[in-house]
Write an enzyme that holds these catalytic residues in place. Sequence first.
Site, PDB file in Angstrom:
ATOM      1  N   ASP A 154       0.789  -1.059   0.123  1.00  0.00           N
ATOM      2  CA  ASP A 154      -0.073   0.146  -0.143  1.00  0.00           C
ATOM      3  C   ASP A 154       0.822   1.086  -0.028  1.00  0.00           C
ATOM      4  OD1 ASP A 154       0.853   0.195   2.655  1.00  0.00           O
ATOM      5  OD2 ASP A 154      -1.091   0.004   3.544  1.00  0.00           O
ATOM      6  N   SER A 155       0.190   2.537   0.068  1.00  0.00           N
ATOM      7  CA  SER A 155       0.987   3.522  -0.205  1.00  0.00           C
ATOM      8  C   SER A 155       1.625   4.238   0.887  1.00  0.00           C
ATOM      9  CB  SER A 155       0.087   4.755  -1.018  1.00  0.00           C
ATOM     10  OG  SER A 155      -0.548   5.048   0.032  1.00  0.00           O
ATOM     11  N   GLY A 156       0.881   3.513   2.178  1.00  0.00           N
ATOM     12  CA  GLY A 156       1.410   4.308   3.425  1.00  0.00           C
ATOM     13  C   GLY A 156       0.212   5.287   3.785  1.00  0.00           C
ATOM     14  N   ASP A 182      -2.453   8.559  -2.008  1.00  0.00           N
ATOM     15  CA  ASP A 182      -3.596   9.169  -2.009  1.00  0.00           C
ATOM     16  C   ASP A 182      -4.247   9.658  -0.393  1.00  0.00           C
ATOM     17  OD1 ASP A 182      -4.209   6.633  -0.841  1.00  0.00           O
ATOM     18  OD2 ASP A 182      -6.304   6.613  -1.718  1.00  0.00           O
ATOM     19  N   GLN A 217     -11.038   7.894  -5.325  1.00  0.00           N
ATOM     20  CA  GLN A 217     -11.813   8.407  -4.174  1.00  0.00           C
ATOM     21  C   GLN A 217     -12.984   9.229  -4.393  1.00  0.00           C
ATOM     22  OE1 GLN A 217     -11.073   7.262  -1.110  1.00  0.00           O
ATOM     23  NE2 GLN A 217      -8.909   6.680  -1.069  1.00  0.00           N
ATOM     24  N   GLY A 258     -11.163   3.996  -0.045  1.00  0.00           N
ATOM     25  CA  GLY A 258     -12.238   4.891   1.103  1.00  0.00           C
ATOM     26  C   GLY A 258     -13.676   4.323   1.120  1.00  0.00           C
ATOM     27  N   CYS A 306      -7.295 -28.436   9.590  1.00  0.00           N
ATOM     28  CA  CYS A 306      -8.617 -29.483   9.493  1.00  0.00           C
ATOM     29  C   CYS A 306      -7.932 -30.901   9.152  1.00  0.00           C
ATOM     30  CB  CYS A 306      -9.588 -28.933   8.370  1.00  0.00           C
ATOM     31  SG  CYS A 306     -10.444 -27.613   8.935  1.00  0.00           S
ATOM     32  N   HIS A 358      -6.628 -21.824   8.829  1.00  0.00           N
ATOM     33  CA  HIS A 358      -8.026 -22.250   8.432  1.00  0.00           C
ATOM     34  C   HIS A 358      -8.783 -20.863   7.749  1.00  0.00           C
ATOM     35  CE1 HIS A 358     -11.987 -24.172   7.916  1.00  0.00           C
ATOM     36  NE2 HIS A 358     -12.353 -22.857   8.320  1.00  0.00           N
TER      37      HIS A 358
HETATM   38 ZN   LIG Z   1      -9.775 -25.877   7.673  1.00  0.00          ZN
END
Ligand SMILES: [Zn+2]
Length: 361
Positions: A74-76, A128, A179, A206, A299, A325
């Site tokens: 992500d851009s931060g 952004d 946005q 957003g 599982c 899981h």
């Molecule tokens: Zn599972």
Amino acid sequence: METVHGTIQTPVFMNVGTVAAIKGAVSTDDLHDIGTQVQLSNTYHLHVRTGDKTIKELGGLHKFMVWDRPILTDSGGFQVFSLRGLRKIKEEGVYFQSHIDGHKIFMGPEESMQIQSNLGSTIAMAFDECPSSKADRKYVTDSVNRTTRWLARCKTEMARLNGLEDTINKNQLLFGINQGAIYEDIRIEHAKRIAEMDLDGYAVGGLAVGESHEEMYHILEETVPYLPQDKPTYLMGVGTPANILEGVERGIDFFDCVYPSRNGRHGHVYTDHGKLNLFNQKYEKDMRPIEEGCGCPACRTYSRAYIRHLLKAKEMLGMRLCVLHNLYFYNHMMEEIRDALDAGDFAGYKKRKLEGMEAGE
Ligand SMILES: [Zn+2]
């Protein structure tokens, strides 16, 4: 979608590893085991600790965390803008204080691109501002216009960085972000403007920040048709299995969310018959797996009774098995969605899946 780190089958759910690890003691070996295609890492967190320059020196994020498949960073911006009171937004970028030691940091489009280039992720997100869904029209208009100017700067800076000799991933891709809060006309106008910028993919940001599910679905219906149909579309930070099914129906290809790992850490596990709380007394002597027929590492080997015991005893293994899981459940659901789309039966699959999950045990 083809990338230098391999093909991504879409629609895809990206597994969120905030600080280059999925919370819950999950290793990259585990991620291969549960069918993870893309891992998401947070630029801001890696910038403040251990530092993107150090990670670059060590060969980049793929080498650092030993993961050879795609990574999206992500851009931060989202983290920076969450630091209310600690930040100041200017045309050049955002001034804020580190959440770790309070030291002053500046981040603008160029800085965000430089950090993501240092990390060497497969896909970088544009810097952004994510205005609140409650923000007024004037604020959102000004913010979105600035985000568009920032996007142009991101594109220029990425092209420069991808051309440098010592850049780790010279084929780094850039996704722009739509946005506009819940103002559909601002969203549509913005979608048209960023569509013209010929980016590698487009995100809708957003959303899932306080508006209702119906408002979110409505915004997607209005906005997604204005984003390029031949490029991937990413709905950021969403969501529940039902949100994902509704998103796919509205043309979304990429998703990410902390729900499966966060719920897993609290002993809440997803099944095709609804969510279970493994702390519940009724699982004390239940020797069945979390879900019959599930192919996940939990599982395949362990019972509800044993995992409940581990959770009650606060053993880390209990939390880890629930996280594995849940991520497997999401990754596997995306595989089922892709198969249903290929078979032309998405509507039927969606109906069966939702009915099953709503029915409960
Ligand atoms: Zn599972």
